[in-house]
Write an enzyme that holds these catalytic residues in place. Structure first.
Site, PDB file in Angstrom:
ATOM      1  CE1 TYR A 121      38.868  19.783 -12.895  1.00 26.62           C
ATOM      2  CE2 TYR A 121      39.906  20.803 -14.810  1.00 26.62           C
ATOM      3  CZ  TYR A 121      38.836  20.112 -14.236  1.00 26.62           C
ATOM      4  OH  TYR A 121      37.762  19.750 -15.003  1.00 26.62           O
ATOM      5  N   GLY A 137      -1.024   6.636   0.319  1.00 26.00           N
ATOM      6  CA  GLY A 137      -1.338   7.665   1.305  1.00 26.00           C
ATOM      7  C   GLY A 137      -0.757   9.028   0.979  1.00 26.00           C
ATOM      8  CB  THR A 197      -6.116  -0.249   4.797  1.00 31.34           C
ATOM      9  OG1 THR A 197      -7.055  -0.519   5.850  1.00 31.34           O
ATOM     10  CG2 THR A 197      -5.083   0.758   5.304  1.00 31.34           C
ATOM     11  CG  ASP A 212       4.242   4.056   5.674  1.00 31.95           C
ATOM     12  OD1 ASP A 212       4.010   2.831   5.765  1.00 31.95           O
ATOM     13  OD2 ASP A 212       3.515   4.927   6.184  1.00 31.95           O
ATOM     14  CE  LYS A 236      34.257  16.761 -16.659  1.00 33.92           C
ATOM     15  NZ  LYS A 236      34.577  17.356 -17.979  1.00 33.92           N
ATOM     16  CG  LEU A 245      -1.802  -1.258   1.369  1.00 30.03           C
ATOM     17  CD1 LEU A 245      -2.735  -1.117   2.567  1.00 30.03           C
ATOM     18  CD2 LEU A 245      -2.604  -1.514   0.098  1.00 30.03           C
ATOM     19  NE  ARG A 295       0.742  12.288  10.873  1.00 29.20           N
ATOM     20  CZ  ARG A 295       0.649  11.241  11.700  1.00 29.20           C
ATOM     21  NH1 ARG A 295       1.115  11.340  12.941  1.00 29.20           N
ATOM     22  NH2 ARG A 295       0.122  10.113  11.294  1.00 29.20           N
ATOM     23  CD  GLU A 340      -7.978   0.491  15.888  1.00 29.26           C
ATOM     24  OE1 GLU A 340      -7.048   1.267  16.209  1.00 29.26           O
ATOM     25  OE2 GLU A 340      -7.811  -0.489  15.124  1.00 29.26           O
ATOM     26  CG  ASN A 365      38.673  20.663 -18.754  1.00 30.72           C
ATOM     27  OD1 ASN A 365      38.893  21.679 -18.109  1.00 30.72           O
ATOM     28  ND2 ASN A 365      37.678  19.852 -18.468  1.00 30.72           N
TER      29      ASN A 365
END
Length: 509
Positions: free
Chosen positions: A384, A28, A98, A121, A369, A25, A32, A173, A404
């Site tokens: 460099y 949601g 759900t 989550d 690089k 799932l 928050r 609950e 470069n």
């Protein structure tokens, strides 16, 4: 993959049954989190919350893996398309609970086998705990099996009320619980294993007769109990596995716990971690035995470290490969390959495309690089190196720069093997320094230097005798010069110092 039927193991209580589907799932709103990014895409240990949920679920080998998307579904769907194309996406247009979400996942189908429901989550939930749930579901011949947890403070959670035989009689609950029920410390995690047919039959019977006007999956338990079917429960070995993320405080707390788990796993696999509290590992980092991580080390997604290598202190590596026996000290490296025995740092920045050969050295305050530094080559400090190829055994002196970029395009610099580039030189690309060639210190090189040649590209030095005595009379410099025997030669005279081959190198190493 599902476990195949094997007559020799029929009835064995240890066989994990075939899993028809795992429903994750992920619809949601996550208000928050206070973020434009959907909650399930917030990262933890280098990967989105949803990645952790799908990885744990996928490890069970279900016939189908389904993610229910809703809030921010364009972003979530784009992530799934790019990284989890095997996952079927089910859309919950309106978030009505759900039970409604699982109904959206199943549609009109009646799954043949076990259906597991979990959440996008809950990042700490492991495949082992999910297998424990599914195995218990099969062994106890349950219609529904609930994953529960025992916690010191169950306030606010649904309590598991069991019957004399250990089955679940109800989930009550907190707001509806009486005093004796509130004393129960076993809580509902919201993760379930269902008989597919039982779930499909119960979902249409769920009602939205509650304050939120939503259809809750919890009510499937009540339907099953009312129908006389057995509902069981399995207690999670670690209650933190069942914790979800609702805000950024919880995100940080679970990130800490997950990191503790990853560090401990590394230690048990033979990795020395001097300070676990300041060492951070992403979920897919690979560490071979006898590697050492010093304090302040952060290894990010895609990084591998080979046997005998040492990383840290105070180093961050992202998507890097570190070879056997290499050392990385106080450096930041991204998508770089560090060869066996190479040394990096301190205070080195390796950018994407950097490849360091075996036993090479890239030292203090060097940036590399999209370049290759050959085996045994050295770039010790203050340089460099961009879009370049440094050959094996070559030495790049302090302050050397490969220029470069011409303002429009990038160009490449090639330094051959066993070459020597003196301190404070600029190599203006495109340019090639041949094998065994030397570049004099302080040169600005715009033309190729052939193999074995010495390249000098700097102005002739001129000296003006007596200048300090005439122009800085009375100063400390004047007094020091006079003590050293300086004389005030006639104005206009000067001496030249020609470039000398014996002073051309001028490199630090």
């Amino acid at each position: 993959m599902p476990v195949p039927d094997d007559p020799s193991t029929a009835g064995s209580p240890t066989r994990t049954p075939a899993i028809a589907a795992v429903v994750v799932l992920a619809a949601g709103a996550g208000t928050r989190m206070r973020s434009e990014l959907p909650k399930v895409l917030h990262p933890i240990a280098g990967r989105p919350l949803l990645w952790h949920a799908l990885t744990a679920a996928g490890a069970l080998g279900p016939r189908e893996l389904v993610a229910v998307v809703g809030h921010g579904r364009e972003q979530v769907a784009a992530y799934l398309d790019a990284h989890h194309p095997e996952v079927r996406q089910a859309v919950q247009d309106r978030q009505l609970g759900t039970g409604h979400a699982v109904a959206a996942a199943l549609g009109d189908t009646v799954p043949d086998g076990v259906v597991l429901v979990t959440y996008g989550d809950v990042p700490l939930l492991t495949p082992e705990t999910l297998r424990l749930l599914v195995d218990a579901h099969a062994e106890q011949h349950n219609a529904v099996t609930v994953l529960t947890a025992r916690v010191p403070d169950p306030s606010g959670y649904g309590r598991i009320v069991r019957d004399a035989g250990g089955g679940v009689r109800a989930i009550v609950e907190h707001r509806d619980a009486d005093e004796s029920q509130r004393a129960i410390d076993e809580i509902n995690s919201g993760v379930y294993a269902f008989d597919g047919a039982v779930l499909a039959g119960a979902l249409p019977r769920l009602t939205a007769g509650n304050a939120a006007g939503e259809r809750y999956l919890t009510d499937v338990v009540s339907v099953a109990v009312d129908d006389g079917r057995r509902v069981g429960a399995v207690i999670a070995p670690d209650p933190t596995e069942t914790e979800g993320v609702n805000d950024r405080v919880q995100l940080a707390a679970l990130a800490r716990r997950l990191n503790d788990r990853l560090v401990r796993q590394a230690q048990l696999a033979g990795v020395t971690v001097l300070d676990p509290a300041t060492t951070w590992l992403h979920a897919d980092v690979r560490l071979e035995p006898d590697t050492t991580l010093l304090p302040g080390t952060s290894l990010e997604a895609g990084t591998t470290v080979a046997t005998g290598a040492t990383v840290g202190p105070d180093s961050t590596l992202s998507a890097c490969r570190v070879g056997e026996g290499a050392t990385v000290t106080r450096s930041h490296c991204i998508e770089a390959e560090i060869g066996p025995g190479a040394t990096v740092g301190p205070w080195t920045y390796l950018r994407p495309g950097s490849v360091l050969g075996a036993d090479s050295k890239v030292g203090a305050f060097v940036e590399v690089k999209k370049s290759t530094v050959g085996a045994g080559a050295k770039v010790p400090h203050l340089s460099y190196v961009g879009d370049a190829e440094i050959g094996p055994g070559s030495n790049i002196g302090a302050g050397v720069i490969t220029a470069n970029y011409d303002g429009v395009a990038k160009h490449r610099t090639v330094v051959g093997s066993e070459a020597f580039v003196g301190t404070d030189s600029t190599l203006v690309a495109p340019v090639t320094i041949g094998d065994g060639a030397y570049v004099a210190a302080g040169s600005t090189v715009t033309d190729d230097v052939a193999a074995g040649d010495l390249g000098i590209a700097r102005g002739r030095q001129a000296g003006i005798p007596g200048w300090v005595l005439r122009k800085r009379a009375g100063t400390a410099a004047d007094r020091a010069a006079r003590r050293a025997g300086a004389t005030d030669d006639p104005p206009g005279e000067h001496r030249d110092t020609a470039d000398r081959p014996d002073s051309a190198e001028g490199a630090c190493s």
